[in-house]
Design a protein around this motif. Structure first.
Motif, mmCIF file in Angstrom:
data_model
loop_
_atom_site.group_PDB
_atom_site.id
_atom_site.type_symbol
_atom_site.label_atom_id
_atom_site.label_comp_id
_atom_site.label_asym_id
_atom_site.label_seq_id
_atom_site.Cartn_x
_atom_site.Cartn_y
_atom_site.Cartn_z
ATOM 1 N N LYS A 98 0.823 -1.200 0.000
ATOM 2 C CA LYS A 98 0.000 0.000 0.000
ATOM 3 C C LYS A 98 0.868 1.266 0.000
ATOM 4 O O LYS A 98 0.644 2.196 -0.775
ATOM 5 N N VAL A 99 1.866 1.258 0.869
ATOM 6 C CA VAL A 99 2.754 2.422 0.985
ATOM 7 C C VAL A 99 3.497 2.677 -0.333
ATOM 8 O O VAL A 99 3.566 3.804 -0.823
ATOM 9 N N GLN A 129 1.188 3.808 -3.254
ATOM 10 C CA GLN A 129 0.784 5.194 -3.021
ATOM 11 C C GLN A 129 1.934 6.162 -3.377
ATOM 12 O O GLN A 129 1.731 7.173 -4.052
ATOM 13 N N ALA A 130 3.142 5.805 -2.945
ATOM 14 C CA ALA A 130 4.291 6.688 -3.192
ATOM 15 C C ALA A 130 4.594 6.790 -4.692
ATOM 16 O O ALA A 130 4.839 7.873 -5.219
ATOM 17 N N SER A 180 2.523 6.339 -7.129
ATOM 18 C CA SER A 180 1.458 7.064 -7.792
ATOM 19 C C SER A 180 1.609 8.571 -7.566
ATOM 20 O O SER A 180 1.424 9.378 -8.487
ATOM 21 N N SER A 181 2.008 8.949 -6.370
ATOM 22 C CA SER A 181 2.206 10.362 -6.085
ATOM 23 C C SER A 181 3.378 10.943 -6.895
ATOM 24 O O SER A 181 3.254 12.016 -7.496
#
Ligand code: PLP
Length: 262
Positions: free
Chosen positions: A15-16, A19-20, A22-23
């Protein structure tokens, strides 16, 4: 494809990381869109720039997560043995970038990795020759970037921005049939990026851009790429024309301090 002895991903870690990535990808796209709006001259560059996820010292399972769940393919490594190990364990369609300091006696080992996409740190005719000699002629050409020392700091590797860079570029283009000169690369100085914070340009990036035009005019070619920008300055680098950013800690988190042996 061989089965991969890569550890099963921890769902929290997945998940982390996703998310990173994608950001960072959104920030790359936004910086790139800003350039296209501002600057005609960069339109010939690949857009958005290629995002190389720098996975050095991080486990193969981290790479597997981004490969499998985000479809990410470009990963960068600094240490030859670590790259050899990971390339052997992970899927064969990963496109590896070697971004570490290049030693002549490691060139043949690197060139023997079939899915090595690019060596970004070529800084001598001798190393270009060794990569070329070792590359299997039945494989696709090995992309190379010439590393340029744009800041002139003695601690940084890379060629001087003028004639030295032109000479190595000419050698690669004329004498290295199994290499493809993809572009120029700089590490640059973070201090200069910080100093350039308020809308000013980073001098290292400006120097790399000028060197690219010099090489292109001397060799009668165009379309060379620019590999510049890391976690702290990739958006500025893109605004100055980068086509290949190398981002580690913003994706994978902080790394432990470097071992002195490296
Ligand atoms: C480690 C490294 C990077 C990534 O650095 P971050 O600051 O973690 O993004 C990029 N380029 C080179 C040459 C590196 O050695």
């Amino acid at each position: 494809m061989a089965s991969h002895p890569v550890a099963v991903a921890d769902p929290d870690r997945s998940k982390v990381l996703l998310q990173a990535l994608s950001s960072v990808s959104s920030r790359v796209a936004a910086a790139s869109a800003a350039v296209v709006a501002l600057d005609d001259q960069s339109k010939s560059n690949p857009r958005p720039p290629r995002l190389v996820a720098v996975s050095k010292v991080k486990p193969a399972s981290d790479i597997q997560i981004l490969y499998e769940h985000a479809g990410h393919r470009h990963f960068g490594e600094n240490y030859v043995q670590e790259l050899v190990d990971k390339a052997g364990q992970l899927p064969q369609d990963i496109q590896w970038h070697f971004i570490g300091s290049l030693q002549s006696n490691k060139c043949a080992t690197l060139a023997a990795i079939p899915n090595l996409f690019a060596v970004e740190t070529v800084d001598a005719v001798k190393k270009a020759r060794k990569l070329n000699d070792a590359r299997n002629e039945d494989w696709q050409k090995l992309n190379v970037f010439i590393q340029v020392n744009t800041s002139g700091e003695h601690s940084k590797s890379g060629l001087a921005p003028g004639q030295d860079t032109v000479d190595v570029a000419r050698y690669i283009v004329n004498e290295c049939g199994r290499l493809n000169l993809l572009g120029l690369m700089t590490i640059g100085s973070i201090a200069r990026s910080n100093a350039a914070a308020d809308g000013e340009q980073n001098e290292d990036f400006t120097t790399l851009v000028k060197t690219k035009y010099l090489v292109e005019s001397e060799l009668g070619m165009n379309g060379l790429e620019l590999s510049m920008g890391m976690s702290q300055d990739f958006e500025d680098a893109i605004k100055q024309g980068s086509t290949n950013v190398r981002v580690g800690s913003e994706i994978f988190g902080a790394r432990p301090p470097r071992k002195t042996a490296d």
